[in-house]
Motif scaffolding. Structure first.
Motif, PDB file in Angstrom:
ATOM      1  N   ASN A 168       0.844  -1.198   0.000  1.00  0.00           N
ATOM      2  CA  ASN A 168       0.000   0.000   0.000  1.00  0.00           C
ATOM      3  C   ASN A 168       0.884   1.255   0.000  1.00  0.00           C
ATOM      4  O   ASN A 168       1.438   1.639   1.036  1.00  0.00           O
ATOM      5  CB  ASN A 168      -0.919   0.003   1.224  1.00  0.00           C
ATOM      6  N   VAL A 169       1.023   1.856  -1.154  1.00  0.00           N
ATOM      7  CA  VAL A 169       1.868   3.046  -1.299  1.00  0.00           C
ATOM      8  C   VAL A 169       1.146   4.255  -0.718  1.00  0.00           C
ATOM      9  O   VAL A 169      -0.033   4.495  -1.008  1.00  0.00           O
ATOM     10  CB  VAL A 169       2.214   3.304  -2.778  1.00  0.00           C
ATOM     11  N   GLN A 170       1.860   5.013   0.095  1.00  0.00           N
ATOM     12  CA  GLN A 170       1.316   6.227   0.694  1.00  0.00           C
ATOM     13  C   GLN A 170       2.335   7.356   0.538  1.00  0.00           C
ATOM     14  O   GLN A 170       3.538   7.116   0.578  1.00  0.00           O
ATOM     15  CB  GLN A 170       1.007   6.006   2.183  1.00  0.00           C
ATOM     16  N   PHE A 171       1.835   8.561   0.369  1.00  0.00           N
ATOM     17  CA  PHE A 171       2.717   9.702   0.177  1.00  0.00           C
ATOM     18  C   PHE A 171       2.783  10.512   1.475  1.00  0.00           C
ATOM     19  O   PHE A 171       2.181  11.572   1.607  1.00  0.00           O
ATOM     20  CB  PHE A 171       2.222  10.569  -0.992  1.00  0.00           C
ATOM     21  N   ASN A 172       3.545   9.951   2.422  1.00  0.00           N
ATOM     22  CA  ASN A 172       3.765  10.651   3.680  1.00  0.00           C
ATOM     23  C   ASN A 172       5.113  10.227   4.255  1.00  0.00           C
ATOM     24  O   ASN A 172       5.737   9.256   3.797  1.00  0.00           O
ATOM     25  CB  ASN A 172       2.635  10.379   4.688  1.00  0.00           C
ATOM     26  N   MET A 173       5.574  10.925   5.275  1.00  0.00           N
ATOM     27  CA  MET A 173       6.888  10.672   5.851  1.00  0.00           C
ATOM     28  C   MET A 173       6.956   9.313   6.538  1.00  0.00           C
ATOM     29  O   MET A 173       7.999   8.649   6.514  1.00  0.00           O
ATOM     30  CB  MET A 173       7.229  11.784   6.851  1.00  0.00           C
ATOM     31  N   GLU A 174       5.867   8.900   7.139  1.00  0.00           N
ATOM     32  CA  GLU A 174       5.854   7.606   7.817  1.00  0.00           C
ATOM     33  C   GLU A 174       6.121   6.468   6.834  1.00  0.00           C
ATOM     34  O   GLU A 174       6.884   5.535   7.121  1.00  0.00           O
ATOM     35  CB  GLU A 174       4.510   7.401   8.516  1.00  0.00           C
ATOM     36  N   PHE A 175       5.487   6.560   5.651  1.00  0.00           N
ATOM     37  CA  PHE A 175       5.703   5.525   4.639  1.00  0.00           C
ATOM     38  C   PHE A 175       7.148   5.558   4.136  1.00  0.00           C
ATOM     39  O   PHE A 175       7.760   4.513   3.923  1.00  0.00           O
ATOM     40  CB  PHE A 175       4.738   5.719   3.469  1.00  0.00           C
ATOM     41  N   LEU A 176       7.707   6.758   3.944  1.00  0.00           N
ATOM     42  CA  LEU A 176       9.093   6.872   3.487  1.00  0.00           C
ATOM     43  C   LEU A 176      10.060   6.268   4.491  1.00  0.00           C
ATOM     44  O   LEU A 176      11.039   5.616   4.115  1.00  0.00           O
ATOM     45  CB  LEU A 176       9.441   8.338   3.236  1.00  0.00           C
ATOM     46  N   LYS A 177       9.791   6.479   5.772  1.00  0.00           N
ATOM     47  CA  LYS A 177      10.646   5.887   6.794  1.00  0.00           C
ATOM     48  C   LYS A 177      10.583   4.364   6.727  1.00  0.00           C
ATOM     49  O   LYS A 177      11.611   3.677   6.813  1.00  0.00           O
ATOM     50  CB  LYS A 177      10.213   6.371   8.172  1.00  0.00           C
ATOM     51  N   ARG A 178       9.371   3.832   6.584  1.00  0.00           N
ATOM     52  CA  ARG A 178       9.222   2.379   6.462  1.00  0.00           C
ATOM     53  C   ARG A 178       9.878   1.867   5.192  1.00  0.00           C
ATOM     54  O   ARG A 178      10.440   0.760   5.174  1.00  0.00           O
ATOM     55  CB  ARG A 178       7.735   2.013   6.482  1.00  0.00           C
ATOM     56  N   LEU A 179       9.818   2.671   4.133  1.00  0.00           N
ATOM     57  CA  LEU A 179      10.403   2.269   2.856  1.00  0.00           C
ATOM     58  C   LEU A 179      11.911   2.115   2.961  1.00  0.00           C
ATOM     59  O   LEU A 179      12.480   1.112   2.515  1.00  0.00           O
ATOM     60  CB  LEU A 179      10.042   3.309   1.787  1.00  0.00           C
ATOM     61  N   PHE A 180      12.580   3.093   3.574  1.00  0.00           N
ATOM     62  CA  PHE A 180      14.035   3.067   3.629  1.00  0.00           C
ATOM     63  C   PHE A 180      14.577   2.107   4.679  1.00  0.00           C
ATOM     64  O   PHE A 180      15.782   1.862   4.724  1.00  0.00           O
ATOM     65  CB  PHE A 180      14.581   4.479   3.872  1.00  0.00           C
ATOM     66  N   VAL A 181      13.696   1.563   5.519  1.00  0.00           N
ATOM     67  CA  VAL A 181      14.112   0.505   6.432  1.00  0.00           C
ATOM     68  C   VAL A 181      14.304  -0.810   5.678  1.00  0.00           C
ATOM     69  O   VAL A 181      15.134  -1.646   6.062  1.00  0.00           O
ATOM     70  CB  VAL A 181      13.075   0.349   7.565  1.00  0.00           C
ATOM     71  N   GLU A 182      13.564  -0.988   4.585  1.00  0.00           N
ATOM     72  CA  GLU A 182      13.611  -2.232   3.823  1.00  0.00           C
ATOM     73  C   GLU A 182      14.931  -2.373   3.062  1.00  0.00           C
ATOM     74  O   GLU A 182      15.364  -1.437   2.375  1.00  0.00           O
ATOM     75  CB  GLU A 182      12.446  -2.307   2.837  1.00  0.00           C
ATOM     76  N   ASP A 183      15.547  -3.537   3.155  1.00  0.00           N
ATOM     77  CA  ASP A 183      16.801  -3.781   2.445  1.00  0.00           C
ATOM     78  C   ASP A 183      16.631  -3.692   0.932  1.00  0.00           C
ATOM     79  O   ASP A 183      17.575  -3.342   0.219  1.00  0.00           O
ATOM     80  CB  ASP A 183      17.344  -5.159   2.821  1.00  0.00           C
ATOM     81  N   SER A 184      15.442  -4.031   0.447  1.00  0.00           N
ATOM     82  CA  SER A 184      15.211  -3.976  -1.001  1.00  0.00           C
ATOM     83  C   SER A 184      15.325  -2.550  -1.522  1.00  0.00           C
ATOM     84  O   SER A 184      15.799  -2.331  -2.649  1.00  0.00           O
ATOM     85  CB  SER A 184      13.839  -4.554  -1.338  1.00  0.00           C
ATOM     86  N   SER A 185      14.926  -1.556  -0.720  1.00  0.00           N
ATOM     87  CA  SER A 185      15.067  -0.166  -1.155  1.00  0.00           C
ATOM     88  C   SER A 185      16.535   0.231  -1.197  1.00  0.00           C
ATOM     89  O   SER A 185      16.947   1.049  -2.034  1.00  0.00           O
ATOM     90  CB  SER A 185      14.300   0.772  -0.221  1.00  0.00           C
ATOM     91  N   HIS A 186      17.356  -0.352  -0.314  1.00  0.00           N
ATOM     92  CA  HIS A 186      18.789  -0.056  -0.324  1.00  0.00           C
ATOM     93  C   HIS A 186      19.402  -0.470  -1.664  1.00  0.00           C
ATOM     94  O   HIS A 186      20.171   0.278  -2.271  1.00  0.00           O
ATOM     95  CB  HIS A 186      19.505  -0.815   0.802  1.00  0.00           C
ATOM     96  N   TYR A 187      19.021  -1.671  -2.120  1.00  0.00           N
ATOM     97  CA  TYR A 187      19.640  -2.158  -3.358  1.00  0.00           C
ATOM     98  C   TYR A 187      18.992  -1.583  -4.612  1.00  0.00           C
ATOM     99  O   TYR A 187      19.601  -1.617  -5.682  1.00  0.00           O
ATOM    100  CB  TYR A 187      19.674  -3.691  -3.371  1.00  0.00           C
ATOM    101  N   LEU A 188      17.808  -1.054  -4.490  1.00  0.00           N
ATOM    102  CA  LEU A 188      17.267  -0.285  -5.609  1.00  0.00           C
ATOM    103  C   LEU A 188      18.092   0.993  -5.787  1.00  0.00           C
ATOM    104  O   LEU A 188      18.443   1.364  -6.918  1.00  0.00           O
ATOM    105  CB  LEU A 188      15.798   0.050  -5.368  1.00  0.00           C
TER     106      LEU A 188
END
Length: 268
Positions: free
Chosen positions: A95-115
């Protein structure tokens, strides 16, 4: 005597036919089980295929014995890894959301690191070191799914592949440590590329962000562990009597500088 011989021959032929029929039926059932598993797990199957693409393209770049443009294989390996990372991110955060909370959760994921990693290197000067982490991660994850498929095919299917996967699993910790070491050592390699005019000055700043994310990763502690071990090793070398004073000062100042840059791990 002739009738007895013919009867024994017919019995043997019937047994052979029945055995062949059973083997064929068993093979069809195993193939059906594999196809059913692939169909029922579409996302995992797609991830498996993109990881296989990363492995194949990395090998074609590292061992250019199959012809073709090595730089093209380099980019394809990173594109396949980016596709894997994006699909894994979607799987973890559907569930994509455009807020800071979602961005924080996004950058916690290792998959975002390798993207981010793929974005950094995809248009850069081709570096063999940069393909090592994506190749090894793809190999580890693809082998796990391959083992599941082999189990569906039968306990004795493709024993050579099974043995290779078992050896790979036995070395998993060493492989993850090697990946973390490569991630760290890529930073000085990037600086060397800057000095030779082969990459932009902004690249180390972006790569520093990647290293910061890896350092604070919740799922993979090996970057923190390797940074700590490198620090201990450098401090040990600097305290040796054979180490000149100027080299000792440079090493200790370098350690202090890196420690100041180290981010604080996120709270669990």
């Amino acid at each position: 005597m002739a009738d007895d011989s013919n009867s024994a021959s017919n019995t043997s032929n019937n047994a052979s036919e029945q055995s062949g029929s059973q083997n064929s039926s068993q093979s069809q059932q195993q193939s059906s089980s594999v196809m059913a598993h692939l169909t029922a797990n579409k996302i995992e199957t797609t991830l498996w295929l993109t990881r296989l693409a990363t492995i194949v393209c990395s090998i074609c770049f590292l061992l250019p014995i199959f012809g073709g443009n090595p730089y093209s294989f380099y980019q394809r390996a990173l594109i396949a890894t980016a596709a894997t990372s994006a699909l894994r991110m979607h799987q973890r955060l559907p569930n994509v959301q455009f807020n800071m909370e979602f961005l924080k959760r996004l950058f916690v994921e290792d998959s975002s690191h390798y993207l981010l990693y793929c974005i950094i290197f995809i248009n850069s000067y081709p570096m063999t070191m940069s393909l090592i982490p994506v190749f090894l991660f793809a190999l580890l994850h693809a082998s796990s799914f391959t083992k599941t498929l082999l189990n569906l095919m039968g306990p004795n299917s493709m024993m050579v592949v099974r043995n290779l996967i078992s050896k790979l699993e036995a070395q998993q910790v060493n492989i993850l440590r090697f990946i973390a070491s490569t991630e760290i050592l890529l930073m000085p390699a990037i600086i060397v590329l800057i000095l030779t005019g082969k990459c932009s000055f902004i690249m180390p700043f972006i790569y520093y962000r990647f290293l910061s994310l890896r350092y604070t990763s919740r799922r993979n502690p090996y970057s923190r562990v390797l940074f700590g071990e490198f620090r201990i090793a450098v401090e040990y070398l600097s305290q040796k009597p054979q180490c000149p004073m100027f080299a000792r000062n440079i090493l200790l100042k370098g350690v202090a500088f890196v420690c100041r840059l180290a981010p604080q791990p996120a709270a669990q």
